[in-house]
Design a protein around this motif. Structure first.
Motif, PDB file in Angstrom:
ATOM      1  N   GLU A  59      -0.618   8.716 -17.634  1.00 22.02           N
ATOM      2  CA  GLU A  59      -0.929  10.106 -17.735  1.00 22.02           C
ATOM      3  C   GLU A  59      -2.456  10.101 -17.246  1.00 22.02           C
ATOM      4  OE1 GLU A  59      -0.683  13.719 -19.035  1.00 22.02           O
ATOM      5  OE2 GLU A  59       0.759  12.362 -19.454  1.00 22.02           O
ATOM      6  N   ASP A  60      -2.513  10.837 -16.047  1.00 21.67           N
ATOM      7  CA  ASP A  60      -3.965  10.684 -15.533  1.00 21.67           C
ATOM      8  C   ASP A  60      -4.600   9.569 -14.888  1.00 21.67           C
ATOM      9  OD1 ASP A  60      -4.699  13.536 -15.818  1.00 21.67           O
ATOM     10  OD2 ASP A  60      -5.360  13.232 -17.921  1.00 21.67           O
ATOM     11  N   GLN A  61      -3.696   8.415 -14.747  1.00 22.32           N
ATOM     12  CA  GLN A  61      -4.043   7.396 -14.069  1.00 22.32           C
ATOM     13  C   GLN A  61      -3.091   7.343 -12.698  1.00 22.32           C
ATOM     14  OE1 GLN A  61      -2.879   4.380 -16.974  1.00 22.32           O
ATOM     15  NE2 GLN A  61      -5.116   4.180 -17.591  1.00 22.32           N
ATOM     16  N   TYR A  62      -3.935   6.762 -11.684  1.00 28.16           N
ATOM     17  CA  TYR A  62      -3.296   6.777 -10.350  1.00 28.16           C
ATOM     18  C   TYR A  62      -3.703   5.425  -9.586  1.00 28.16           C
ATOM     19  CZ  TYR A  62      -2.030  11.667 -10.522  1.00 28.16           C
ATOM     20  OH  TYR A  62      -1.629  12.892 -10.962  1.00 28.16           O
ATOM     21  N   ASP A  63      -2.865   4.903  -8.930  1.00 24.12           N
ATOM     22  CA  ASP A  63      -3.349   3.756  -8.002  1.00 24.12           C
ATOM     23  C   ASP A  63      -3.821   4.414  -6.778  1.00 24.12           C
ATOM     24  OD1 ASP A  63      -2.593   1.508  -9.551  1.00 24.12           O
ATOM     25  OD2 ASP A  63      -0.716   1.211  -8.689  1.00 24.12           O
ATOM     26  N   GLU A  64      -4.932   4.114  -6.288  1.00 26.12           N
ATOM     27  CA  GLU A  64      -5.623   4.560  -4.937  1.00 26.12           C
ATOM     28  C   GLU A  64      -5.445   3.711  -4.005  1.00 26.12           C
ATOM     29  OE1 GLU A  64      -9.446   6.604  -6.090  1.00 26.12           O
ATOM     30  OE2 GLU A  64      -8.694   5.949  -7.921  1.00 26.12           O
ATOM     31  N   ILE A  65      -4.949   4.237  -2.706  1.00 23.14           N
ATOM     32  CA  ILE A  65      -4.708   3.373  -1.562  1.00 23.14           C
ATOM     33  C   ILE A  65      -5.585   3.687  -0.293  1.00 23.14           C
ATOM     34  CG2 ILE A  65      -2.994   2.045  -0.201  1.00 23.14           C
ATOM     35  CD1 ILE A  65      -1.201   2.786  -2.458  1.00 23.14           C
ATOM     36  N   ALA A  66      -6.257   3.228   0.224  1.00 18.83           N
ATOM     37  CA  ALA A  66      -6.996   3.589   1.544  1.00 18.83           C
ATOM     38  C   ALA A  66      -5.987   3.322   2.621  1.00 18.83           C
ATOM     39  CB  ALA A  66      -8.212   2.986   1.744  1.00 18.83           C
ATOM     40  N   ILE A  67      -5.783   4.544   3.259  1.00 20.71           N
ATOM     41  CA  ILE A  67      -5.149   4.416   4.606  1.00 20.71           C
ATOM     42  C   ILE A  67      -5.598   4.980   5.861  1.00 20.71           C
ATOM     43  CG2 ILE A  67      -2.827   5.899   5.411  1.00 20.71           C
ATOM     44  CD1 ILE A  67      -2.257   4.293   2.946  1.00 20.71           C
ATOM     45  N   GLY A  68      -5.290   3.887   6.765  1.00 26.41           N
ATOM     46  CA  GLY A  68      -6.172   4.004   7.962  1.00 26.41           C
ATOM     47  C   GLY A  68      -5.406   4.830   9.003  1.00 26.41           C
ATOM     48  N   GLY A  69      -4.614   5.850   8.791  1.00 28.36           N
ATOM     49  CA  GLY A  69      -3.540   6.517   9.434  1.00 28.36           C
ATOM     50  C   GLY A  69      -2.365   6.116   9.618  1.00 28.36           C
ATOM     51  N   GLY A  70      -1.461   6.851   9.910  1.00 29.99           N
ATOM     52  CA  GLY A  70       0.031   6.255  10.173  1.00 29.99           C
ATOM     53  C   GLY A  70       0.937   7.400  10.006  1.00 29.99           C
ATOM     54  N   PHE A  71       1.976   7.053   9.450  1.00 31.67           N
ATOM     55  CA  PHE A  71       2.926   8.160   8.873  1.00 31.67           C
ATOM     56  C   PHE A  71       4.038   7.858   7.801  1.00 31.67           C
ATOM     57  CE2 PHE A  71       5.441   5.388  11.976  1.00 31.67           C
ATOM     58  CZ  PHE A  71       6.785   5.520  11.245  1.00 31.67           C
ATOM     59  N   LEU A  72       4.655   8.700   7.114  1.00 33.59           N
ATOM     60  CA  LEU A  72       5.386   8.756   6.024  1.00 33.59           C
ATOM     61  C   LEU A  72       6.569   9.009   6.325  1.00 33.59           C
ATOM     62  CD1 LEU A  72       6.042  11.371   4.088  1.00 33.59           C
ATOM     63  CD2 LEU A  72       3.465  10.885   3.650  1.00 33.59           C
ATOM     64  N   GLU A  73       7.942   8.638   5.613  1.00 34.25           N
ATOM     65  CA  GLU A  73       8.911   9.066   5.599  1.00 34.25           C
ATOM     66  C   GLU A  73       9.443   9.041   4.037  1.00 34.25           C
ATOM     67  OE1 GLU A  73      13.437   8.690   6.223  1.00 34.25           O
ATOM     68  OE2 GLU A  73      12.164   7.145   5.536  1.00 34.25           O
ATOM     69  N   SER A  80       8.412   5.617   2.301  1.00 30.21           N
ATOM     70  CA  SER A  80       7.934   4.495   3.174  1.00 30.21           C
ATOM     71  C   SER A  80       6.810   4.957   3.746  1.00 30.21           C
ATOM     72  CB  SER A  80       9.093   4.170   4.020  1.00 30.21           C
ATOM     73  OG  SER A  80      10.106   3.571   3.351  1.00 30.21           O
ATOM     74  N   ILE A  81       5.585   4.229   3.665  1.00 32.67           N
ATOM     75  CA  ILE A  81       4.426   4.593   4.324  1.00 32.67           C
ATOM     76  C   ILE A  81       4.076   3.541   5.416  1.00 32.67           C
ATOM     77  CG2 ILE A  81       1.888   4.686   4.052  1.00 32.67           C
ATOM     78  CD1 ILE A  81       2.424   6.006   1.241  1.00 32.67           C
ATOM     79  N   VAL A  82       3.941   3.705   6.593  1.00 35.93           N
ATOM     80  CA  VAL A  82       3.777   2.525   7.579  1.00 35.93           C
ATOM     81  C   VAL A  82       2.352   3.209   8.092  1.00 35.93           C
ATOM     82  CG1 VAL A  82       4.354   1.970   9.858  1.00 35.93           C
ATOM     83  CG2 VAL A  82       6.031   2.808   8.242  1.00 35.93           C
ATOM     84  N   ALA A  83       1.328   2.224   7.868  1.00 38.79           N
ATOM     85  CA  ALA A  83      -0.020   2.478   8.217  1.00 38.79           C
ATOM     86  C   ALA A  83      -0.531   1.363   8.894  1.00 38.79           C
ATOM     87  CB  ALA A  83      -0.887   2.512   6.752  1.00 38.79           C
ATOM     88  N   SER A  84      -1.588   1.705   9.835  1.00 36.36           N
ATOM     89  CA  SER A  84      -2.293   0.812  10.630  1.00 36.36           C
ATOM     90  C   SER A  84      -3.072   0.024   9.955  1.00 36.36           C
ATOM     91  CB  SER A  84      -3.107   1.631  11.651  1.00 36.36           C
ATOM     92  OG  SER A  84      -4.090   2.491  11.116  1.00 36.36           O
TER      93      SER A  84
END
Ligand code: ATP
Length: 139
Positions: A59-73, A80-84
């Motif tokens: 509830e109101d809690q999230y993991d936060e992930i910095a993404i340097g660009g990429g794509f998702l499927e 699936s997140i594929v990030a540089s």
């Protein structure tokens, strides 16, 4: 959250898998704007901006992930997140990002003075990544 339908989020980079978790909601910033994905969302393929991915953990809690660009499927309840490059908020070294920001600013200034459009573009992307890490780390 085991009584609700879930999806699995997996984040991979050239260094390997950096994150995997089951969730009821993932919020991604795509090239076309924010995309919230819940279980049984229609299949989607999209580019990912230099921004954050948020994965609901409670509830109101999230993991936060910095993404340097990429794509998702997304399909079959697997996102699936594929990030540089990607770092969990907890793993971001804020002072390293601040040094990267300062270096990028110097490169931008030099590239502007030298009218080097390619280097300017690269330096602007470096700056964006550094500012994104700083923002997500909370500094
Ligand atoms: P730097 O100039 O500090 O290396 P960079 O933007 O060139 O930053 P990247 O090429 O995007 O770095 O990433 C290289 C690797 O270092 C990746 O594995 C990335 O996750 C990691 N990384 C980069 N900056 C940080 C940071 N501030 N905190 C934690 N990990 C980082």
């Amino acid at each position: 959250m085991s009584d609700k339908p879930e999806l699995t989020v997996s984040v991979v980079t050239p260094d390997g898998e950096v994150y995997e978790k089951k969730t009821t909601l993932a919020i991604c910033k795509t090239g076309e704007g924010e995309l919230g994905i819940m279980p049984n969302h229609t299949p989607v393929l999209a580019s990912l901006a230099i921004d954050e991915v948020r994965v609901k953990t409670g509830e109101d809690q999230y993991d936060e992930i910095a993404i340097g660009g990429g794509f998702l499927e997304f399909s079959n309840n697997v996102l699936s997140i594929v990030a540089s490059a990607a770092e969990r908020k907890e793993n971001i070294d804020a002072s390293r990002a601040e040094r990267a920001r300062d270096r990028a600013k110097e490169r931008i200034e030099k590239a502007q003075n030298e009218h080097d459009a390619k280097e300017l573009k690269r330096a602007e992307i470096s700056l964006k990544r550094a500012l994104n890490r700083i923002k997500i780390s909370g500094h």
